[in-house]
Write a protein that holds these residues in place. Structure first.
Motif, mmCIF file in Angstrom:
data_model
loop_
_atom_site.group_PDB
_atom_site.id
_atom_site.type_symbol
_atom_site.label_atom_id
_atom_site.label_comp_id
_atom_site.label_asym_id
_atom_site.label_seq_id
_atom_site.Cartn_x
_atom_site.Cartn_y
_atom_site.Cartn_z
ATOM 1 N N GLY A 311 1.325 0.480 -0.778
ATOM 2 C CA GLY A 311 -0.093 0.113 -0.645
ATOM 3 C C GLY A 311 -0.953 0.270 -1.883
ATOM 4 N N GLY A 312 -0.366 0.552 -3.022
ATOM 5 C CA GLY A 312 -1.172 0.699 -4.238
ATOM 6 C C GLY A 312 -1.909 2.022 -4.263
ATOM 7 N N ASP A 313 -2.982 2.053 -5.067
ATOM 8 C CA ASP A 313 -3.744 3.295 -5.246
ATOM 9 C C ASP A 313 -4.306 3.835 -3.930
ATOM 10 O OD1 ASP A 313 -3.811 4.373 -7.720
ATOM 11 O OD2 ASP A 313 -5.591 3.291 -8.420
ATOM 12 N N PHE A 314 -4.090 5.102 -3.647
ATOM 13 C CA PHE A 314 -4.856 5.772 -2.587
ATOM 14 C C PHE A 314 -5.971 6.499 -3.328
ATOM 15 C CE2 PHE A 314 -5.002 9.558 0.552
ATOM 16 C CZ PHE A 314 -6.004 8.958 1.283
ATOM 17 N N VAL A 315 -7.175 5.996 -3.176
ATOM 18 C CA VAL A 315 -8.287 6.464 -4.013
ATOM 19 C C VAL A 315 -8.847 7.751 -3.404
ATOM 20 C CG1 VAL A 315 -10.344 5.727 -5.265
ATOM 21 C CG2 VAL A 315 -8.759 4.027 -4.398
#
Ligand code: PLP
Length: 453
Positions: A311-315
């Motif tokens: 899912g990409g960056d977990f901010v």
């Protein structure tokens, strides 16, 4: 120490946690605690108190552990701080993550660090919702929790928690949290109801709420294996199995808040292991470092991690996520647990000893029930022995009154409504357990005339 001056400064400048500030002022300041060793703390006047609460449910290995101070000192000299934001990590953070995954076992393979239990539950809140969004089900945003649960003092923690007095301050809970009945059989059981029937009813309340809001909208169920700050509420056997089955039936994540029950408290490394559960996430803090430095963690299942990875960056992250000094102290703390067999000792020796010792209070005219699991215990104060009849017109006052009488007699315990709760360090001795029980007995005797007035 100049105690009068410290108390003056306390009133003039300090706002302590969970405090009636008017009372703090009228009392001329807080009680100043100046030192501690083993299971004993001392106040500024030199008076000792047996610490029946392990600080605030945290000092599992007891006070005065030089090796924890050394671990902090050495790590501070080597690398006091670095973050985990810049595609970076530090040796203690990585090692501690691996150690927690080993202790939690099963599929809880990965660990996210924070500094407090409240932050851990903020992480739970955001990670769970992020997970469902990544899964293409963003509508799955509702958390189911229990009344009287305690999940911390931040906005997510207070909202997930079921403390009405906390909700009332600050306009909480935020939308998306549904509270259901707690498994507090003594207070909420029906006359003559069996444990099995009570469990079925408490579990049904959860399922009914899920059906009411729509199972497709529910993200997770969160619960403390044993509700701590709610009054050491130990659910009857069978409750958790039913809750887990409901979560599985509707594809809802199961989150255990192990901030109190983690690290040996129930006689297992984690409370979920006592109940044989397979949670998708667990939050922990307190005993992780025995309170020597602030640190908390969320352990997450490999299935969730797989989704996060795609899912990409977990901010999401805190300045102190994976704080190397806090992680080094936690590792040294866990090494003490292992060397001194504190989990096994709680399960096989001190836990059963506490259970037996508490039975001595069961005959007291003011005791409705005693209960314990491992080294978490509670004494219910009632007007008629063996019942759940409280002192009419004085509900909620017996706990604090008996607590104060215990403190006067040199024992720190907590009074939660009409319950005295205890959570001593895991190094507690039989003699100290006996002392806890006899002081509570003496405090009950001393408070009886006032309560019956
Ligand atoms: N969750 C549980 C079960 C707790 O008992 C607590 C604190 O007592 C918290 C969360 C919050 O932890 P902290 O006070 O470290 O923020």
């Amino acid at each position: 120490y100049d105690i009068p001056e410290l108390r003056r400064l306390d009133v003039a400048h300090h706002l302590p946690a969970q405090t009636d500030y008017g009372l703090q002022q009228r009392n001329g300041g807080s009680k100043i605690i100046t030192r501690a060793d083993g299971c004993t703390i001392w106040d500024g006047e030199g008076k000792p108190y047996l610490d029946g609460m392990a600080g605030l449910w945290c000092v599992a290995v007891g006070y005065g552990r030089e090796e924890l101070a050394k671990a902090a000192y050495e790590q501070m000299l080597e690398l006091p701080y670095y973050n985990t934001f810049f595609k970076t990590a530090t040796p203690p953070a990585v090692k501690l993550a691996a150690k927690i995954a080993e202790l939690a076992g099963g599929n809880l393979s990965h660990v996210f660090f924070n500094s407090s239990g409240s932050e851990a539950n903020d992480t739970v809140f955001r990670m769970v919702r992020h997970y469902w969004t990544l899964k293409g089900q963003p509508q799955r945003s509702i958390f189911i929790s229990r009344w009287n649960a305690y999940h911390g003092t931040g906005v997510a923690g207070v909202s997930l928690g079921g403390m009405k007095a906390m909700h009332a301050q600050g306009g909480l809970p935020i939308p998306g949290v549904e509270h259901v009945m707690q498994p507090y059989k003594m207070n909420e059981g029906l006359p003559g109801e069996s444990d099995a029937d009570f469990c079925a009813r408490a579990a049904q309340a959860i399922e009914d709420r899920i059906l009411e809001v729509g199972p497709e909208n529910v993200a997770a169920f969160i619960g403390e294996p044993v509700q701590g700050a709610g009054g050491v509420i130990i659910p009857p056997e069978g409750y958790w199995q039913k809750v887990e089955a409901i979560c599985r039936k509707y594809g809802i994540l199961l989150v255990c808040d192990e901030v109190i029950t983690g690290f040996g408290r129930t006689g297992n490394w984690f409370g979920f292991q006592h109940y044989g559960l397979k949670p998708d996430m667990i939050a922990m803090a307190k005993g992780l470092s025995s309170g020597y430095l602030p640190i908390s963690a969320v352990a997450v299942s490999s299935e969730i991690v797989e989704v996060l990875r795609a899912g990409g960056d977990f901010v999401h992250g805190f300045t102190y996520s994976g704080h190397p000094t806090a992680c080094a102290v936690a590792l040294a703390n866990i090494a003490i647990f292992e060397r001194e067999h504190l989990v096994e000792r709680t399960r096989d020796d001190t836990g059963p000893y506490l259970a037996k010792a508490l039975q001595r209070l069961a005959d007291h005219p003011l005791v409705g029930q005693v209960r314990s699991l491992g080294l978490l215990g509670a004494v219910e104060i009632v007007s008629k022995r063996g019942t759940n009849e409280r002192f009419g017109g004085k509900e909620g006052t017996a706990g604090p009154m008996v607590r104060d009488a215990c403190i006067e007699r040199g024992l720190m315990v907590r009074g939660i409504r009409d319950t005295i709760v205890m959570c001593p360090p895991l190094i507690i001795t039989h003699e100290e357990i006996d002392r806890i029980v006899s002081i509570i007995g003496a405090a009950l005797d001393a408070c009886e005339p006032e309560l019956r007035k």
